[in-house]
Design an enzyme around this catalytic site. Structure first.
Site, PDB file in Angstrom:
ATOM      1  N   ASP A 478      34.721 -79.635  24.505  1.00 25.55           N
ATOM      2  CA  ASP A 478      34.593 -79.594  23.042  1.00 25.55           C
ATOM      3  C   ASP A 478      33.152 -79.305  22.619  1.00 25.55           C
ATOM      4  O   ASP A 478      32.209 -79.416  23.415  1.00 25.55           O
ATOM      5  CB  ASP A 478      35.061 -80.952  22.483  1.00 25.55           C
ATOM      6  CG  ASP A 478      35.623 -80.848  21.079  1.00 25.55           C
ATOM      7  OD1 ASP A 478      35.363 -79.834  20.398  1.00 25.55           O
ATOM      8  OD2 ASP A 478      36.311 -81.787  20.659  1.00 25.55           O
ATOM      9  N   ASP A 548      42.025 -77.813  14.680  1.00 26.55           N
ATOM     10  CA  ASP A 548      42.287 -79.239  14.471  1.00 26.55           C
ATOM     11  C   ASP A 548      43.400 -79.424  13.453  1.00 26.55           C
ATOM     12  O   ASP A 548      43.856 -80.540  13.232  1.00 26.55           O
ATOM     13  CB  ASP A 548      41.016 -79.953  13.996  1.00 26.55           C
ATOM     14  CG  ASP A 548      40.183 -80.444  15.170  1.00 26.55           C
ATOM     15  OD1 ASP A 548      40.690 -80.443  16.300  1.00 26.55           O
ATOM     16  OD2 ASP A 548      39.017 -80.820  14.951  1.00 26.55           O
TER      17      ASP A 548
HETATM   18  C1  GLA Z   1      37.284 -82.355  17.903  1.00 28.59           C
HETATM   19  C2  GLA Z   1      38.524 -81.776  18.542  1.00 28.59           C
HETATM   20  C3  GLA Z   1      39.665 -82.757  18.415  1.00 28.59           C
HETATM   21  C4  GLA Z   1      39.278 -84.049  19.080  1.00 28.59           C
HETATM   22  C5  GLA Z   1      38.011 -84.593  18.456  1.00 28.59           C
HETATM   23  C6  GLA Z   1      37.516 -85.804  19.199  1.00 28.59           C
HETATM   24  O1  GLA Z   1      37.408 -82.429  16.544  1.00 28.59           O
HETATM   25  O2  GLA Z   1      38.852 -80.558  17.984  1.00 28.59           O
HETATM   26  O3  GLA Z   1      40.827 -82.224  18.995  1.00 28.59           O
HETATM   27  O4  GLA Z   1      39.104 -83.821  20.444  1.00 28.59           O
HETATM   28  O5  GLA Z   1      36.977 -83.636  18.463  1.00 28.59           O
HETATM   29  O6  GLA Z   1      36.353 -86.298  18.689  1.00 28.59           O
END
Ligand code: GLA
Length: 729
Positions: A478, A548
């Protein structure tokens, strides 16, 4: 097919199965672009496509030439700055004395079997027999630089890749202020520009606008390709649709700051340049040093935007994705992020695991919050040590899950550090930051200075330590904020413009090392969802969390836009609960499943909290996945409704390469009282084959493609949907 050189005319013709790309070297030794488009068979006639003509004296030209030799008038394969081409150009190189005039003339060329590589950067891979390469060598008239223009031709996918290498052949240092990967001139043409805009949770919405005069710049200076823009665009003939017409595609194999500039010049000539964003880049080259641009990918299809997408999908599957994963059906995963956020412990994970396994889910991904003392998003990034208080013995937990027949995946955010972390306390100088300025913070985190090898290596070791002690078969990588105060404490002043590019190169290096150490590790890219969804990341991470936003209706636009250049198998798509956590929308469970089936399928919910009815639906969805997901991974994708519009009913179709099986997903965005009769036309089927539709009906391929599939079974309510599996009789 391949690359031909006609010495008497100094003509280069690059052919793929359905396309021709041609340029020649004119009397001034300038490579002049002639044609790119649908395949033509008579090469000699291509020379007639040199449209250079005498123009008003305002267009300066070399003294011994005519105004038709003005750089401004010519369609050019490459052009320098401050030397008569007033459009957006390919390069700006500044000599030691401040001289910024640059141009380049043909000196020689080489033609080879196989594909060039780009040191330290991802670039399409190919066997010797799968591609041919042309290296065109140009030199600056004042001998500041030598340029090698690379072209590789991929017959089967109708794709040409390009890149440029510059070598400083002067006696002093030069400053590269602009070094684009490719410049593509069209001597004539009138097009729409299709690009992808968005924000967090609303990525890659397609936008189609006429390309007018002036420059349209699609760019990112955020340190990643970003949610707001994406490094790919299409030029579409005004009458081109999803199914028909001339469409050109341009994409970068790059994940950092980029710019795609589209310009309609004063003589109505379209030009596209694409490469590293010049506004946030500068590179210092000592005598003898060289610099390679990232790779650009060019495609053309006469079969509309879908035709271009199919070519790109094949190209990405064959030449960008890691060969091990490219055509593998990925494990159905359940991710605990929306299920628990930070509120979990080992028992909760075992509970989710047990229920998931009973339902047929194949992998549990433990998301954020397993390390350091992280119970909220304001600490511990950088401290990649298991939180034993929360999880007990990590090895035991993972082997318990494995015993439940679940693979195990783990979330990392390797490029970040929290101010409240042991890593930051030990190495505050390891962050990107301009001395004397306030340090900006995003999601309570700073960005590690990945341009420094020792920082990247430290993080690699930390990840490796975890992967070597527990059975982790998947990593979610990420990256959750944009860059500011881009400055490295480790570089001298004249090299500060290099930081962002050096940063992404080290991200690539760490990913490459991980894959080398764990060849079957599945890495899913992520950046707050789809904030770094590009061919550069896909080279290392065969799937990327698409957004997301897990709302099925919003996902229709996001996934359709993403599918223009990227195959469905690369798009992470999960079923989540309702009301949806991002939009509050309520959509039927079946619809959430159908939309997620159009990507790498998974769940993002707590199955122990679902009704028995929803659990039954999960079992059905998993059965559909096992029956039909090969079509999504390997088949041809057809968007049945134009992706640049919001259509009341959306349709996506996957047709197996043998054309004997297909899967279609139809979703009604919004119910329309007394709405029109609806019928959706399919594509890509064999006209004379009869296809069973799974509900006792069967239709000939040409009926489905010409008359269409009647949608009378599509309920008249928001978010109603159909999934139709077709099989030839
Ligand atoms: C990002 C990712 C999510 C999750 C969060 C965790 O926003 O896109 O899917 O993993 O971080 O903090």
């Amino acid at each position: 097919m391949g690359i031909e050189y006609f010495a008497s005319k100094r003509l280069f013709v690059l052919s793929t199965t359905h396309t021709t790309y041609a340029f020649y070297i004119n009397a001034m030794n300038v490579p002049v672009h002639l044609y790119y488009g649908r395949h033509v068979s008579d090469n000699a006639e291509l020379l007639a496509m040199d449209f250079s003509a005498d123009r008003p004296a305002f267009s300066p030209h070399p003294e011994k030439g005519k105004s038709r030799d003005s750089n401004e008038v010519l369609a050019l394969e490459f052009s320098g700055d401050n030397s008569g081409d007033f459009r957006v150009t390919g390069v700006r190189v500044v000599g030691e004395n401040g001289d910024s005039a640059s141009d380049a003339f043909y000196t020689t060329h080489r033609m080879k079997k196989g594909k060039y590589a780009i040191p330290g950067l991802p670039a399409a891979h190919a066997a010797q027999s799968e591609a041919e390469t042309l290296e065109l060598e140009l030199e600056d008239s004042c001998a500041k630089a030598r340029y090698i223009l690379y072209y590789s031709v991929f017959d089967d996918e109708d794709v040409i890749t390009r890149a440029v290498r510059i070598i400083n052949i002067s006696d002093g240092p030069v400053r590269l202020e602009r070094m684009m990967s490719a410049q593509i001139d069209f001597p004539v043409g009138d097009y729409d520009l299709l690009s992808f805009h968005g924000s967090w949770a609303r990525e890659r919405h397609a936008e189609r606008l006429p390309l007018g005069h002036g420059v349209r710049s699609i760019r990112s200076c955020r340190g990643a390709s970003s949610h707001a823009s994406n490094p790919c665009v299409a030029l579409m003939a005004h009458d081109a649709t999803e199914m028909f017409g001339d469409v050109y595609g341009f994409a970068l194999v790059y994940s950092g700051n980029f710019a795609i500039e589209a310009e309609l010049g004063q003589y109505d000539t379209p030009r596209i340049t694409l490469g590293i964003d010049p506004g946030s880049f500068c590179w210092h080259l000592e005598p003898g040093e060289d610099f390679y641009t990232p790779e650009a990918v060019l495609g053309y299809s006469a079969e509309g935007l879908n035709g271009l997408s199919r070519n790109f999908h094949d190209f990405v599957r064959n030449h960008i994705l890691n060969a091990y994963w490219s055509r593998q059906i990925r494990p159905i995963l359940i991710n605990n992020w929306e299920a628990t956020y930070f509120d979990f412990n080992a028992d909760k994970l075992r509970e989710i695991g047990k229920m998931s396994s009973e339902l047929g889910i194949e992998m549990l991904v433990l998301d954020d919050g397993w390390f350091g003392k992280r119970d909220t998003d304001n600490c511990s990034l950088g401290d990649w040590v298991v939180n034993q208080e929360k999880l007990g013995n990590f090895e035991t937990l993972v082997s318990d899950l494995n015993r439940m027949k679940l693979k195990f995946g783990l979330w990392f955010e390797p490029e970040m550090v929290s101010p409240d972390s042991d890593l930051y306390r030990a190495h505050p100088e390891w962050t990107l930051h301009t001395p004397g300025r306030q340090k900006m913070i995003g999601r309570t985190q700073y960005i590690l200075d990945f341009s420094r090898d020792e920082v990247a290596d430290y993080i690699y070791e930390a990840i490796c330590k975890i992967l070597s002690t527990v059975n982790v078969e998947y990593v979610k990588w990420d990256m959750n904020r944009n860059m500011t105060e881009v400055f490295s404490a480790a570089l001298p002043p004249e090299r500060q413009g290099e930081v962002a590019h050096r940063y992404i190169k080290n991200v690539y290096r760490v990913l490459a090392r991980l894959i080398q150490a764990f060849p079957h590790l599945l890495i899913e890219g992520c950046s707050g969802g789809g904030g770094r969804f590009d061919l550069g990341m896909l080279y290392y991470t065969p799937q990327i969390w698409c957004s997301d936003d897990s709302d099925a209706i919003e996902r229709l636009s996001i996934q359709a836009g993403t599918s223009c250049f990227y195959p469905a198998s690369t798009m992470g798509a999960h079923v989540s609960v309702c009301p949806n956590h991002q939009t509050g929308r309520v959509t039927p469970f079946t619809t959430r499943g159908y939309v997620a089936q159009c990507g790498t399928f998974g769940y993002e919910l707590d199955p122990t909290k679902l009704s028995e009815e929803d659990r039954m639906l999960i079992r059905e969805q998993i059965a559909t996945y096992h029956r039909s997901h090969d079509l999504v991974v390997e088949g041809d994708l057809y968007r049945l409704t134009p992706c640049w519009k919001t259509n009341p009913v959306e349709g996506m179709l996957f047709v197996g390469k043998a054309k004997r099986r297909a899967m279609m997903v139809i979703v009604r965005r919004q119910a329309v009282p007394c709405g029109p009769n609806l019928c959706i036309k399919l594509a890509g089927l064999v006209p004379e084959l009869r296809y069973r539709t799974g509900d006792g009906h069967s239709f000939y391929g040409d009926t489905l493609m010409n008359c269409g599939y009647p949608l009378e079974k599509l309920e008249q309510r928001d978010g109603a949907s159909l999934l139709v599996e077709l099989e030839a009789e």
